[in-house]
Design a protein around this motif. Sequence first.
Motif, PDB file in Angstrom:
ATOM      1  N   GLU A  37      37.972  19.034 -35.432  1.00  0.00           N
ATOM      2  CA  GLU A  37      38.837  19.777 -35.419  1.00  0.00           C
ATOM      3  C   GLU A  37      38.769  20.832 -34.257  1.00  0.00           C
ATOM      4  O   GLU A  37      39.819  21.361 -33.562  1.00  0.00           O
ATOM      5  N   LEU A  38      37.517  21.271 -34.123  1.00  0.00           N
ATOM      6  CA  LEU A  38      37.223  22.005 -32.841  1.00  0.00           C
ATOM      7  C   LEU A  38      37.383  21.298 -31.404  1.00  0.00           C
ATOM      8  O   LEU A  38      37.876  22.180 -30.582  1.00  0.00           O
ATOM      9  N   THR A  39      37.013  20.242 -31.486  1.00  0.00           N
ATOM     10  CA  THR A  39      37.291  19.643 -29.932  1.00  0.00           C
ATOM     11  C   THR A  39      38.700  19.651 -29.740  1.00  0.00           C
ATOM     12  O   THR A  39      39.107  19.765 -28.623  1.00  0.00           O
ATOM     13  N   GLU A  40      39.490  19.210 -30.701  1.00  0.00           N
ATOM     14  CA  GLU A  40      41.162  19.136 -30.614  1.00  0.00           C
ATOM     15  C   GLU A  40      41.678  20.554 -30.325  1.00  0.00           C
ATOM     16  O   GLU A  40      42.576  20.666 -29.151  1.00  0.00           O
ATOM     17  N   ARG A  41      41.136  21.408 -31.097  1.00  0.00           N
ATOM     18  CA  ARG A  41      41.769  22.905 -30.636  1.00  0.00           C
ATOM     19  C   ARG A  41      41.344  23.489 -29.227  1.00  0.00           C
ATOM     20  O   ARG A  41      42.228  24.219 -28.673  1.00  0.00           O
ATOM     21  N   LEU A  42      39.992  23.171 -28.918  1.00  0.00           N
ATOM     22  CA  LEU A  42      39.610  23.920 -27.738  1.00  0.00           C
ATOM     23  C   LEU A  42      39.854  22.715 -26.616  1.00  0.00           C
ATOM     24  O   LEU A  42      39.661  23.037 -25.338  1.00  0.00           O
ATOM     25  N   GLY A  43      40.272  21.539 -26.636  1.00  0.00           N
ATOM     26  CA  GLY A  43      40.574  20.642 -25.708  1.00  0.00           C
ATOM     27  C   GLY A  43      39.278  20.163 -24.954  1.00  0.00           C
ATOM     28  O   GLY A  43      39.197  20.211 -23.651  1.00  0.00           O
ATOM     29  N   VAL A  44      38.158  20.035 -25.586  1.00  0.00           N
ATOM     30  CA  VAL A  44      36.590  19.745 -24.971  1.00  0.00           C
ATOM     31  C   VAL A  44      36.251  18.381 -25.579  1.00  0.00           C
ATOM     32  O   VAL A  44      36.680  17.898 -26.540  1.00  0.00           O
ATOM     33  N   SER A  45      35.364  17.762 -25.069  1.00  0.00           N
ATOM     34  CA  SER A  45      34.728  16.899 -25.462  1.00  0.00           C
ATOM     35  C   SER A  45      33.562  17.508 -26.645  1.00  0.00           C
ATOM     36  O   SER A  45      33.217  18.581 -26.660  1.00  0.00           O
ATOM     37  N   ALA A  46      33.069  16.549 -27.459  1.00  0.00           N
ATOM     38  CA  ALA A  46      32.056  16.709 -28.305  1.00  0.00           C
ATOM     39  C   ALA A  46      30.785  17.278 -27.674  1.00  0.00           C
ATOM     40  O   ALA A  46      30.124  18.249 -28.195  1.00  0.00           O
ATOM     41  N   ARG A  47      30.334  16.649 -26.482  1.00  0.00           N
ATOM     42  CA  ARG A  47      29.316  17.063 -25.906  1.00  0.00           C
ATOM     43  C   ARG A  47      29.419  18.637 -25.368  1.00  0.00           C
ATOM     44  O   ARG A  47      28.376  19.468 -25.350  1.00  0.00           O
ATOM     45  N   THR A  48      30.669  18.974 -25.036  1.00  0.00           N
ATOM     46  CA  THR A  48      30.657  20.334 -24.471  1.00  0.00           C
ATOM     47  C   THR A  48      30.648  21.299 -25.507  1.00  0.00           C
ATOM     48  O   THR A  48      30.268  22.470 -25.465  1.00  0.00           O
ATOM     49  N   LEU A  49      31.172  20.896 -26.832  1.00  0.00           N
ATOM     50  CA  LEU A  49      31.386  21.879 -27.975  1.00  0.00           C
ATOM     51  C   LEU A  49      30.013  22.025 -28.411  1.00  0.00           C
ATOM     52  O   LEU A  49      29.723  23.220 -28.698  1.00  0.00           O
ATOM     53  N   ARG A  50      29.117  20.867 -28.385  1.00  0.00           N
ATOM     54  CA  ARG A  50      27.688  21.243 -28.609  1.00  0.00           C
ATOM     55  C   ARG A  50      27.042  22.142 -27.672  1.00  0.00           C
ATOM     56  O   ARG A  50      26.018  23.170 -27.965  1.00  0.00           O
ATOM     57  N   ARG A  51      27.287  22.191 -26.596  1.00  0.00           N
ATOM     58  CA  ARG A  51      26.684  23.112 -25.325  1.00  0.00           C
ATOM     59  C   ARG A  51      27.174  24.564 -25.929  1.00  0.00           C
ATOM     60  O   ARG A  51      26.589  25.439 -25.719  1.00  0.00           O
ATOM     61  N   ASP A  52      28.363  24.733 -26.232  1.00  0.00           N
ATOM     62  CA  ASP A  52      28.980  25.990 -26.205  1.00  0.00           C
ATOM     63  C   ASP A  52      28.475  26.637 -27.625  1.00  0.00           C
ATOM     64  O   ASP A  52      28.275  27.720 -27.816  1.00  0.00           O
ATOM     65  N   VAL A  53      28.088  25.716 -28.605  1.00  0.00           N
ATOM     66  CA  VAL A  53      27.386  26.258 -29.853  1.00  0.00           C
ATOM     67  C   VAL A  53      26.223  26.696 -29.610  1.00  0.00           C
ATOM     68  O   VAL A  53      25.887  27.900 -30.376  1.00  0.00           O
ATOM     69  N   GLU A  54      25.530  25.985 -28.756  1.00  0.00           N
ATOM     70  CA  GLU A  54      24.180  26.367 -28.350  1.00  0.00           C
ATOM     71  C   GLU A  54      24.217  27.650 -27.619  1.00  0.00           C
ATOM     72  O   GLU A  54      23.321  28.467 -27.855  1.00  0.00           O
ATOM     73  N   ARG A  55      25.306  28.001 -26.876  1.00  0.00           N
ATOM     74  CA  ARG A  55      25.456  29.360 -26.074  1.00  0.00           C
ATOM     75  C   ARG A  55      25.428  30.485 -27.033  1.00  0.00           C
ATOM     76  O   ARG A  55      24.949  31.357 -26.850  1.00  0.00           O
ATOM     77  N   LEU A  56      26.266  30.166 -27.971  1.00  0.00           N
ATOM     78  CA  LEU A  56      26.627  31.241 -29.157  1.00  0.00           C
ATOM     79  C   LEU A  56      25.301  31.503 -29.805  1.00  0.00           C
ATOM     80  O   LEU A  56      24.956  32.659 -30.128  1.00  0.00           O
ATOM     81  N   ARG A  57      24.555  30.531 -30.140  1.00  0.00           N
ATOM     82  CA  ARG A  57      23.186  30.790 -30.572  1.00  0.00           C
ATOM     83  C   ARG A  57      22.014  31.480 -29.887  1.00  0.00           C
ATOM     84  O   ARG A  57      21.393  32.494 -30.217  1.00  0.00           O
ATOM     85  N   GLU A  58      22.290  31.309 -28.704  1.00  0.00           N
ATOM     86  CA  GLU A  58      21.394  32.270 -27.581  1.00  0.00           C
ATOM     87  C   GLU A  58      21.596  33.499 -27.569  1.00  0.00           C
ATOM     88  O   GLU A  58      20.756  34.352 -27.176  1.00  0.00           O
ATOM     89  N   ILE A  59      22.978  33.841 -27.938  1.00  0.00           N
ATOM     90  CA  ILE A  59      23.247  35.342 -28.087  1.00  0.00           C
ATOM     91  C   ILE A  59      23.271  35.861 -29.622  1.00  0.00           C
ATOM     92  O   ILE A  59      24.223  36.889 -29.730  1.00  0.00           O
ATOM     93  N   ASP A  60      22.599  35.365 -30.470  1.00  0.00           N
ATOM     94  CA  ASP A  60      22.380  35.812 -31.611  1.00  0.00           C
ATOM     95  C   ASP A  60      23.304  35.505 -32.697  1.00  0.00           C
ATOM     96  O   ASP A  60      23.603  35.750 -33.680  1.00  0.00           O
ATOM     97  N   TYR A  61      24.576  34.714 -32.563  1.00  0.00           N
ATOM     98  CA  TYR A  61      25.366  34.327 -33.500  1.00  0.00           C
ATOM     99  C   TYR A  61      24.625  33.001 -34.062  1.00  0.00           C
ATOM    100  O   TYR A  61      24.445  32.031 -33.300  1.00  0.00           O
ATOM    101  N   ARG A  62      24.630  33.155 -35.393  1.00  0.00           N
ATOM    102  CA  ARG A  62      23.957  32.238 -36.258  1.00  0.00           C
ATOM    103  C   ARG A  62      25.014  30.968 -36.422  1.00  0.00           C
ATOM    104  O   ARG A  62      25.808  31.248 -37.725  1.00  0.00           O
ATOM    105  N   VAL A  63      25.020  29.890 -35.732  1.00  0.00           N
ATOM    106  CA  VAL A  63      26.180  29.026 -36.137  1.00  0.00           C
ATOM    107  C   VAL A  63      25.346  27.652 -36.673  1.00  0.00           C
ATOM    108  O   VAL A  63      24.601  27.167 -35.906  1.00  0.00           O
ATOM    109  N   GLU A  64      25.714  27.330 -37.908  1.00  0.00           N
ATOM    110  CA  GLU A  64      25.135  26.432 -38.581  1.00  0.00           C
ATOM    111  C   GLU A  64      25.765  24.851 -38.458  1.00  0.00           C
ATOM    112  O   GLU A  64      26.867  25.007 -38.550  1.00  0.00           O
TER     113      GLU A  64
END
Length: 326
Positions: A37-64
Motif C-alpha cells: 500500500e505504501l509503495t503504491e501511494r508513494l510511487g516508489v520501490s520496496a527498496r526505497t520504502l525501506r530506506r525511507d523508513v530507516e531515515r525516519l528511525r534515524e530522527i527518532d520516529y519509531r516505525v515498526e
Amino acid sequence: MSDQSGQAGGSVRGSLPQRLLRLLSLLQVRREWSGAELTERLGVSARTLRRDVERLREIDYRVEGTPGVAGGYRLVSGRDLPPLLLDDEEAVATALALTTATGVQDSALRALAKLERVLPARLRPRLRAVSGAASVVPYPDTPGVDPSVLGSLASCRHERAVTDFVYRDRSGNRTERRVEPHHLVSHGGHWYLIAHDTDRGDWRTFRVDRLHDVRPTHGRFEPRELPAPDPASFLTRLFAQGTYRHTVTITLELAEEEVRRRLYGPLPGRIAPLGPDRCEVRISADSLDLVCQYTAVVLSLGATRELDAPAEVTARLAAMATGLPR
C-alpha cells in the motif's frame, strides 16, 4: 518544522524530501499499512520504502515492521519526542486550533509560544495574524480539563484499546467503567467522551473533567457504528432526550421549522412537530436559571398554547412578569 532552526538549510524538515514527509503523514493517519500500500501511494520501490523508513528511525520516529505474508509498517510511541514535521498549512492550522482551544487554554498558550519560536521567518507574520485575529468566547464557571487525560483517551481510541477509568457522576458517585472509546466532542465549554460501555452493553457519554485514572487494557475492539450521522449529532440528540431536575413542556401554534429559525443557539431540550403549524418544545436541565431563561425565550415567540412547568419555574416567571415596568 522541528525543534531546531526553521531555516531550510539547517532544519530536519529542510533536509527531508517531500516523499519522506508524505510517508510520515500516511503513518500518522492510520494504525497500520502494508508495504504494498505504501509503495503504491508513494510511487516508489520496496527498496526505497525501506530506506525511507530507516531515515525516519534515524530522527527518532519509531516505525515498526509488522509480520505477515505481505509485511507492513506502523508508527508507535517512543521514549523521546521526535522532531515535529509540519508543512506551512499544517503549521498555521495548528496555530489556529491552539488559539481557539477550550478547556486547556494554559497548555495551548504554552504550545503556541513554542510553535512561534521554531517557525520559519516567512510564516511568523501569518502566525501573528492568526493569533491576533482569532478568539473564542469563554464559558463562565466551566472547569478545565487535564490535557493528559484527553491525550490518553485519544490514544486509546486510536489504538482501539478497551479502556478502564474511574468516573464521578453528577451526584458525586464514583464508579469503575470499562469502555470502547469512540470519539471526543467539545460542547458548551465541556469535553465529552462518547464510548460503548462494555458492562452495560450500550452507548454512554462521559464528561472528561469527571474522569480519572485512565488505563488502557490489553483488549482490542473493532469500532462500532454510532447510531447517529456523526458524534456531534449523537451528543446533542442525547442531551435533547435527557430528563433532568427541572423540565418544562410548551406547545406552540408554530411550525417546528419556524421555531428553530427564530431561536438563536442550541436549546437544552428538543423541538418535536405536532402538525404542520404546531410543535412541542421540551426544555430540561439541572439548573433552574437555565430552564427559566430558555422558557422565557420560547414564550417570547408569542404563540403559546399550553405550558406545563413545575411550580418553581412558574413562580420565577410570574415574578419576572410582575416586575416588568408598565
